[in-house]
Design an enzyme around this catalytic site. Structure first.
Site, PDB file in Angstrom:
ATOM      1  N   GLU A 153       1.062  -0.356  -5.340  1.00 15.35           N
ATOM      2  CA  GLU A 153       0.457   0.405  -5.437  1.00 15.35           C
ATOM      3  C   GLU A 153       0.960   2.317  -5.926  1.00 15.35           C
ATOM      4  O   GLU A 153       1.663   2.262  -4.646  1.00 15.35           O
ATOM      5  CB  GLU A 153      -0.947   0.626  -3.922  1.00 15.35           C
ATOM      6  CG  GLU A 153      -1.781   1.729  -4.637  1.00 15.35           C
ATOM      7  CD  GLU A 153      -2.768   2.335  -3.043  1.00 15.35           C
ATOM      8  OE1 GLU A 153      -3.613   2.568  -3.369  1.00 15.35           O
ATOM      9  OE2 GLU A 153      -1.904   2.068  -2.533  1.00 15.35           O
ATOM     10  N   ASP A 184       0.609  -1.400  -0.213  1.00 11.93           N
ATOM     11  CA  ASP A 184      -0.291  -0.013  -0.432  1.00 11.93           C
ATOM     12  C   ASP A 184       1.125   0.973  -0.269  1.00 11.93           C
ATOM     13  O   ASP A 184       2.327   1.472   0.952  1.00 11.93           O
ATOM     14  CB  ASP A 184      -0.944   0.215   1.791  1.00 11.93           C
ATOM     15  CG  ASP A 184      -1.969   1.683   1.705  1.00 11.93           C
ATOM     16  OD1 ASP A 184      -2.004   1.281   0.526  1.00 11.93           O
ATOM     17  OD2 ASP A 184      -1.488   2.236   2.194  1.00 11.93           O
TER      18      ASP A 184
END
Length: 618
Positions: A305, A232
């Site tokens: 990401e 993330d």
């Protein structure tokens, strides 16, 4: 003997059956992203409380497998403060009690593997919860923990309220403001940096003790048989260093954005995609590769990401000198960044070709995603009538596909009231700002049927279900011809065919203003190749396919259709002349190798005759 070798070589060339290097599982897999707290509530703690859990996911594995998905991606399930949807982690090695236990996760992993599927976890290395023990130790300057986070007493900037701050660096989530925060009870500690929320302080990833700890987290879950991680917010992992006087550099103002409260008001050259970031990714890739060798198993992967520019994303794959492997799958957000409701065929073709030609290094794997937990749902963003054609695009393109839960049935965003949002940064905004900034609307409970709360839970859900769950749900679409669910199922099962696992040729071209098409072709003429046609527009268009794809046969055979298409499976379409595509229509067709087989037989007979003439002995 030479004659035999010549004959075998000729037959191999004729058939097109060349040996193919085996692919790793992730290279053509279809991923299913699950937001656990809104998937299914089974009352893991004794009674249902409107909160999804791991046993709920395990209970629905037959559904996931039956659709044809090959890997499950879970958003954060670790012990959390519940201030930011689980991305504020208190303990990285413990499943949060509302989801279940570590044993529940192990049971889920084993059940997934028993079905021949994979499962990966969300990994959050950029920040943790302000309730995390490491941050508490850092606040108190405990030895070896004082610099686990970014602290400074030097101020060189004043915010809009004339309050001194270390720099002009902005916060991303919630109300606009500085990313620098202070602890009132500990003024001597100065300011700490938290780019997403004051409740989520950023780790200092230049501290080797921090990265060693994060590596130990990965090993902990790998030892529990997890298949990899989605990393993330990794582009925010490092920040520019202060100068010798301890001053952090201000970021330049973006002349294209006049709204000072907008995060894009500044050009984030000091807080995103710093050089050290890529070395960290390469080191984690090596760690996973070494783990794979040690365990003598299949690849354990990392997906990264980042919404960075394409030239930056390319570095996520591979170092510039080609010596260091990076992420297996850097997320491809081109469809999210570039495709809008008013996009045309050229937009789609340029988006695909630019990514494949300029970002993905030779031999590396691409991926396609149209929605996730941070974006408006496909049906909300583009309209329900475009759900099938966009799912067709994502699943039929080469590489990996990623589907956000609920997109397979055309779920729309929830229309929750302001007071019902559970997004902590958003609740600090005014009512209208919450509508603009909250991600909660995209994370509504999965609609399983038309019972209370869509079958998600008999208790009041933590987030209200979509107001359309009575008609848009799994039960209403299961087994129904032409439903979004059944079309998605057909697409995912077709992906398992050889042409989609091993295709030798891909070509995409515009056909008209809003219509485009692409081929997935095999050199092996004994196998089916596929042709995908899409009209993204709201009106019918006449297309001349053979002028753009002259090597296609004049007739193709329908496999799957979406949108308002009236073609039936196995129906033949004559494309030797212009024909009309209906609005929002998608067609997946194959072209049979029957003519190629006839030609092959003729060539083979001709070869036999030549052999006899030159007196070869068979």
């Amino acid at each position: 003997m030479k004659q035999v070798i010549v004959l075998i070589t000729f037959l191999i060339v004729l058939s097109g059956n060349f040996p193919c290097e085996a692919k790793e599982w992730y290279e053509t897999a279809s991923f299913y992203q699950i937001y656990p707290q809104t998937f299914l509530d089974t009352g893991v703690n004794g009674e249902k409380e409107g909160f999804g859990d791991l046993r709920g996911i395990q209970q629905k594995l037959d559904y996931i497998e039956g659709l044809g998905f090959e890997c499950i991606w879970l958003t954060p399930i670790f012990k959390t403060s519940y201030r930011s949807f689980g991305y504020d982690i208190v303990d990285y090695k413990e499943v949060d009690s509302r989801f279940g236990t570590n044993q529940d996760l192990k049971n889920l992993i084993d059940a997934v593997h028993a079905k021949g599927m994979k499962i990966i976890l969300d990994f959050v290395p950029n920040h943790c919860s302000s309730d995390n023990e490491f941050f508490n130790k850092s606040i108190n300057a405990v030895e070896d923990y004082d610099d686990w986070f970014l602290w400074t007493n030097v101020t060189n900037y004043k915010d809009e309220d004339e309050k001194p701050k270390p720099s002009n660096w902005q916060r991303i989530g919630g109300p606009p403001g500085s990313a620098w925060n202070n602890i009132e009870e500990k003024p001597e500690r100065g300011f700490f940096y938290a780019q997403f929320s004051e409740h989520m302080p950023d780790f200092n990833l230049r501290n080797e003790n921090v990265t060693k700890y994060l590596e130990s987290v990965m090993k902990f879950w790998l030892d529990l048989s997890i298949d990899g991680f989605r990393i993330d917010a990794i582009s925010h992992g490092f920040e520019a260093l202060p100068n010798e006087e301890g001053i952090y550099p201000d970021e330049d103002v973006n002349p294209a954005e006049n709204n000072t409260s907008n995060f894009n008001h500044l050009i984030h050259t000091h807080t995103q995609d710093q050089p050290e970031l890529f070395d960290l990714i390469y080191s984690w890739r090596k760690f996973l590769d070494d783990y794979q060798v040690e365990k003598n198993g299949e690849a354990r992967i990392i997906m990264t990401e980042s919404y960075s520019s394409n030239d930056v994303i390319k570095k996520y794959y591979l170092s510039a000198d080609g010596k260091h492997e990076g992420a297996h799958l850097p997320f491809n957000f081109q469809m999210i960044n570039k495709i809008k409701a008013n996009s045309n065929a050229t937009d789609f073709v340029d988006m695909v070709t630019d990514w494949l030609d300029n970002v993905v290094p030779p031999g590396k794997v691409t991926n396609w995603v149209i929605g996730n937990h941070d974006q408006e749902r496909v049906a909300t963003r583009f309209g329900i009538e475009r759900v099938d054609i966009l799912n067709t695009l994502v699943t039929m393109l080469p590489g990996t596909s990623v589907t956000y839960y609920g997109e397979e049935i055309g779920m729309e965003d929830s229309c929750a009231e302001y007071a019902e949002t559970k997004d902590d940064p958003a609740t600090k905004c005014d009512t209208q700002s919450t509508i603009r900034t909250s991600d909660a609307w995209h994370r509504a409970p999965m609609a399983w049927d038309n019972s209370t709360n869509g079958g998600f839970s008999s208790a009041k859900p933590w987030m209200p279900a979509s107001d359309k769950f009575a008609t848009v749900n799994v039960k209403a679409q299961e087994g129904v011809d032409k439903s979004h669910l059944e079309i998605h199922r057909q697409l995912l099962h077709l992906r398992k065919e050889k042409a989609f696992k091993e295709s030798d040729k891909f070509d995409i071209k515009t056909l008209n203003t809003n219509s485009f098409a692409f081929i997935r072709e095999l050199d092996d003429k004994n196998e089916k190749s596929y042709f995908v046609i899409i009209n993204f527009g709201g009106s019918a268009e006449t297309v001349d396919i053979k002028s753009k794809f002259p090597d296609l046969p004049d007739t193709i055979t329908v496999e799957i259709t979406g949108g308002v298409s009236e073609y039936a499976k196995d129906e033949q379409i004559y494309i030797g002349e212009e024909f009309e595509l209906k609005k929002f229509e998608s067609i997946v067709a194959f072209y049979n190798s029957s003519m190629n087989l006839i030609v092959s037989k003729i060539l083979f007979m001709f070869f036999i005759i030549i052999c006899v003439i030159v007196n070869l002995n068979f």
